[in-house]
Design a protein around this motif. Structure first.
Motif, PDB file in Angstrom:
ATOM      1  N   UNK A  11      -5.446  10.172  -8.938  1.00 31.76           N
ATOM      2  CA  UNK A  11      -5.762   8.999  -9.255  1.00 31.76           C
ATOM      3  C   UNK A  11      -5.461   8.645 -10.610  1.00 31.76           C
ATOM      4  N   UNK A  12      -5.450   9.590 -11.459  1.00 33.64           N
ATOM      5  CA  UNK A  12      -4.979   9.548 -12.797  1.00 33.64           C
ATOM      6  C   UNK A  12      -3.497   9.731 -13.087  1.00 33.64           C
ATOM      7  N   UNK A  38      -3.482   0.892  -3.777  1.00 39.27           N
ATOM      8  CA  UNK A  38      -3.179  -0.412  -4.183  1.00 39.27           C
ATOM      9  C   UNK A  38      -2.636  -0.668  -5.500  1.00 39.27           C
ATOM     10  N   UNK A  39      -1.587  -0.922  -5.621  1.00 33.74           N
ATOM     11  CA  UNK A  39      -0.511  -1.026  -7.017  1.00 33.74           C
ATOM     12  C   UNK A  39      -0.540  -2.218  -7.648  1.00 33.74           C
ATOM     13  N   UNK A  40      -0.735  -2.490  -8.882  1.00 33.38           N
ATOM     14  CA  UNK A  40      -0.505  -3.473  -9.765  1.00 33.38           C
ATOM     15  C   UNK A  40      -0.177  -3.392 -11.264  1.00 33.38           C
ATOM     16  N   UNK A  61      -1.015   0.084 -12.742  1.00 36.75           N
ATOM     17  CA  UNK A  61      -2.506   0.221 -12.425  1.00 36.75           C
ATOM     18  C   UNK A  61      -2.416   0.581 -10.784  1.00 36.75           C
ATOM     19  N   UNK A  62      -3.400   1.657 -10.701  1.00 39.34           N
ATOM     20  CA  UNK A  62      -3.619   2.058  -9.410  1.00 39.34           C
ATOM     21  C   UNK A  62      -4.887   2.243  -9.058  1.00 39.34           C
ATOM     22  N   UNK A  69       0.827  -1.206  -0.107  1.00 41.99           N
ATOM     23  CA  UNK A  69       0.062   0.069   0.148  1.00 41.99           C
ATOM     24  C   UNK A  69       1.088   1.286   0.094  1.00 41.99           C
ATOM     25  N   UNK A  70       0.524   2.114  -1.017  1.00 44.15           N
ATOM     26  CA  UNK A  70       1.436   3.279  -1.131  1.00 44.15           C
ATOM     27  C   UNK A  70       0.276   4.415  -0.539  1.00 44.15           C
ATOM     28  N   UNK A  71       1.150   5.204   0.429  1.00 49.01           N
ATOM     29  CA  UNK A  71       0.050   6.493   0.895  1.00 49.01           C
ATOM     30  C   UNK A  71       0.723   7.511   0.358  1.00 49.01           C
ATOM     31  N   UNK A  72      -0.263   8.700   0.110  1.00 50.10           N
ATOM     32  CA  UNK A  72       0.075   9.802  -0.195  1.00 50.10           C
ATOM     33  C   UNK A  72      -0.555  10.943   0.637  1.00 50.10           C
ATOM     34  N   UNK A  73       0.005  11.856   1.188  1.00 49.24           N
ATOM     35  CA  UNK A  73      -0.505  13.057   1.929  1.00 49.24           C
ATOM     36  C   UNK A  73      -0.140  14.265   1.334  1.00 49.24           C
TER      37      UNK A  73
END
Length: 491
Positions: free
Chosen positions: A203-204, A153-155, A163-164, A117-121
């Protein structure tokens, strides 16, 4: 008359002499079968990673500090107040319009996370003014702050493109608003309209920024370069390991230690060849990502060789030492034996053939001296995981009807003679084993192909049963370990 009687005796003597030079019993068939070692399936880790700090820097560089501005007439900044009088709602203050002017700016975006899991603040600040409120107030300014939080969630898709799946939330730690005439003018809903666009942009843009890590290009290069052969040993015997990748498994992203890493493992066929370098396999295109691949580990064989030329002088020395001590044969008595050239090669049914040129003479003088080449066969064997190879089932390879070679056969049928041959055929592979293993460790410790390096660590070594081949006695050594292929551009 005397001459007539002497002729048959002369012919008999010539016949005996001819027999005494008989070549011995027939030589067993020679087998030229090369060493063929089993194919193995290996799983090699392919780490592709990037710094979270670098990714964070990219996001901050391409995202404007000012997220948006607002300059909008709002007819209902302050709704009118009504009171109930004589059963009717009577407006006592008017609805006041205003002009809303402001902007929202961001602070520094921070990336983090753990596991997959990647987090962005993203801290956000708003400064919004209500101007010309009902023509009464010239300007009232409010400030607010929000924290946008995203978990991704990355794939990857079927073409290895990132893909995120992003889940974004935010809250106002200080909702922007002003109090006027007992009413609260709130601006959060106005800011929310703009923040939705910012959130959609995150998200994009996240997959787009991840794609800049060029993971697919790096993977394609690793995949192409992995179709290769690595020299395990330079000589005695020359040995090569050929790698043929078959699948590339994707185990997800992993975030730890300030880095974001694709967890990848390549399944490859590992084959060992003895002799000249084999032809490299033809590279295929980077395949779509497969699911998780089985247990990780590099598996291959190292052939350890004792060629027959190593064994021949050992057998010869043992027989000559025995002859110096003296040999006594049952039914014959003491004999004088001379042992010459020894020849050893592979024959049928996993046996080796041993030919010894010999001259033997009984000391009692009753039998003429006999010379020839006697052939024996023996079965090499070793205990489980043992490097010491011994011989058993030592016996005359084939009988001869020749009277002259009977003394040779009697000599090599002797239990003491056969015991000496059996002991001489014992070979300890430990020295060759260690030499070849050291060479193999060096070969796989850091093998470079272009901009990519295969690194392996050998963790376990076991040897199998001895193999009789046309090239010599081969001790197949099975090696297991861990391996990875990494991108390391040469300077």
């Amino acid at each position: 008359m005397l001459a007539a009687r002497a002729l048959p005796l002369l012919l008999l003597a010539l016949a005996v002499a001819a027999c005494s030079r008989d070549k011995g019993n027939p030589a067993p068939p020679r087998i030229e079968t090369p060493a063929v070692l089993p194919q193995q399936s290996s799983t090699i880790v392919v780490p592709v990673s990037a710094s979270l700090a670098a990714l964070e820097q990219q996001f901050n560089a391409r995202t404007p500090t000012e997220l948006w501005r607002i300059d909008k007439a709002e007819p209902r900044c302050v709704p009118g107040k009504r009171v109930k009088l004589f059963g009717r709602a009577v407006k006592v203050t008017p609805t006041l319009g205003c002009r809303i002017v402001g902007r929202v700016t961001r602070g520094r975006m921070r990336l983090g996370g753990s596991g997959d899991t990647l987090t962005i603040a993203l801290p956000v600040k708003a400064e919004i003014s209500a101007r010309d409120v009902g023509g009464i107030i010239g300007r009232e300014t409010a400030t607010g702050a929000a924290l946008v939080r995203a978990t991704a969630k990355l794939s990857v898709d079927g073409r290895w493109a990132p893909v995120a799946k992003v889940d974004i939330a935010y809250d106002w730690t200080e909702p922007p608003g002003i109090d006027f005439l007992g009413a609260r003018i709130r601006f959060a809903d106005k800011a929310d309209e703009k923040l939705k666009g910012v959130i959609a942009g995150l998200e994009r843009d996240l997959p787009r920024e991840l794609a800049k890590l060029r993971a697919r290009d790096e993977l394609a290069g690793i995949w192409r370069q992995a179709f290769t052969s690595i020299q395990l040993n330079r000589d005695r015997p020359p040995a090569w390991m050929r790698l043929t990748p078959r699948r590339l498994g994707f185990g997800g992203y992993r975030i730890a230690g300030g880095r974001i890493e694709l967890q990848l493992a390549a399944e490859a066929l590992t084959e060992t060849f003895v002799g000249d370098r084999p032809a490299d396999p033809t590279p295929t295109a980077l395949p779509p990502p497969a699911g998780r691949i089985g247990p990780r580990g590099l598996r291959f064989f190292i052939p350890v060789l004792a060629d027959y030329a190593q064994l021949e002088p050992v057998v010869q020395r043992a027989l000559r030492k025995l002859a110096a001590k003296g040999i006594t044969l049952t039914g014959v008595g003491p004999v004088d034996a001379e042992f010459g050239k020894v020849t050893i090669y592979a024959t049928e049914h996993g046996h080796i053939a041993v030919g010894v040129q010999t001259r033997v003479k009984a000391r009692n003088g009753l039998l003429p001296a006999t010379k020839g080449e006697i052939w024996l066969s023996a079965l090499p064997f070793n205990a489980a995981n043992s490097k010491v190879v011994r011989a058993r089932d030592v016996k005359i390879a084939g009988r001869s009807d020749s009277t002259a070679v009977n003394l040779l056969i009697t000599l090599f049928d002797d239990t003491v003679v056969q015991a000496n041959i059996r002991d001489a055929l014992t070979h300890d592979f430990a020295r060759d084993y260690n030499k070849v293993l050291i060479a193999a460790r060096r070969a796989v410790a850091g093998h470079r192909e272009g901009d990519f390096v295969l690194s392996a660590d050998i963790t376990d070594v076991r040897n199998g049963p001895i193999k009789v081949t046309g090239q010599g006695l081969f001790l197949p050594v099975q090696v297991t370990g861990t391996a990875n292929i990494r991108f390391a551009p040469g300077r």
